[in-house]
Design an enzyme around this catalytic site. Structure first.
Site, PDB file in Angstrom:
ATOM      1  CG  HIS A   1      41.533  14.841  12.857  1.00 31.25           C
ATOM      2  ND1 HIS A   1      41.169  15.051  14.165  1.00 31.25           N
ATOM      3  CD2 HIS A   1      40.637  15.535  12.117  1.00 31.25           C
ATOM      4  CE1 HIS A   1      40.105  15.836  14.210  1.00 31.25           C
ATOM      5  NE2 HIS A   1      39.753  16.150  12.978  1.00 31.25           N
TER       6      HIS A   1
ATOM      7  CG  HIS B   1      38.573  19.996   9.506  1.00 27.58           C
ATOM      8  ND1 HIS B   1      37.396  19.378   9.160  1.00 27.58           N
ATOM      9  CD2 HIS B   1      39.007  19.336  10.621  1.00 27.58           C
ATOM     10  CE1 HIS B   1      37.125  18.404  10.021  1.00 27.58           C
ATOM     11  NE2 HIS B   1      38.088  18.348  10.918  1.00 27.58           N
TER      12      HIS B   1
ATOM     13  CD  GLU C   1      37.949  19.261  14.769  1.00 27.06           C
ATOM     14  OE1 GLU C   1      38.409  18.634  13.786  1.00 27.06           O
ATOM     15  OE2 GLU C   1      37.082  18.790  15.519  1.00 27.06           O
TER      16      GLU C   1
HETATM   17 CO    CO Z   1      37.910  17.020  12.612  1.00 30.91          CO
END
Ligand code: CO
Length: 134
Positions: free
Chosen positions: A7, A79, A130
């Site tokens: 994502h 992020h 991440e």
């Molecule tokens: Co995230």
């Protein structure tokens, strides 16, 4: 080591308004808001087929999203999340390469119920990264 893009996360000042805008203006499917107190955020996911957009709203006074929104009051890209097969092996490899893992370096359970880690944005060209074990 690096898998697919899981994502892209956007910090938003108002999750309900952002979810409604994605639904109404873009015709997107948006999940129900999910509070994650241990991460200091409430999240909702937009399904865009090949990946997801994670909408993040601060939760609590110590949310790490708050300083970001102070700098970017209308919101912004926060992020990117990449999938890995083995998060401990990925962390050890990255640390050996000199990358800084945020927090105590131990994976925590993220929004999908899977272990996640964050890497310092200064080690990745100004973007917070991440990693999620899938
Ligand atoms: Co995230």
């Amino acid at each position: 080591m690096l898998g697919r893009l899981n994502h892209v996360a956007l910090a938003v000042p108002d999750l309900a308004a952002a979810s409604a805008h994605y639904r109404d203006a873009l015709g997107a499917r948006v999940s129900e808001p999910q509070p994650l107190p241990e991460h200091g955020v409430t999240v909702a996911f937009v399904d865009v087929g090949n990946t997801k957009i994670e909408l993040l709203e601060p939760l609590g006074d110590n949310s790490t999203i708050l300083p970001f929104l102070q700098k970017n009051p209308s919101g912004g890209m926060h992020h990117v999340c990449y999938e890995v097969d083995d998060i401990a092996a990925a962390r050890d490899h990255l640390k050996a390469q000199g990358a800084r893992v945020l927090g105590d370096g131990e994976p925590r359970i993220g929004a999908h119920g899977k272990p996640v880690l964050f890497l310092h944005p200064k080690d990745f060209f100004g973007t917070l990264v991440e990693l999620e074990q899938v």
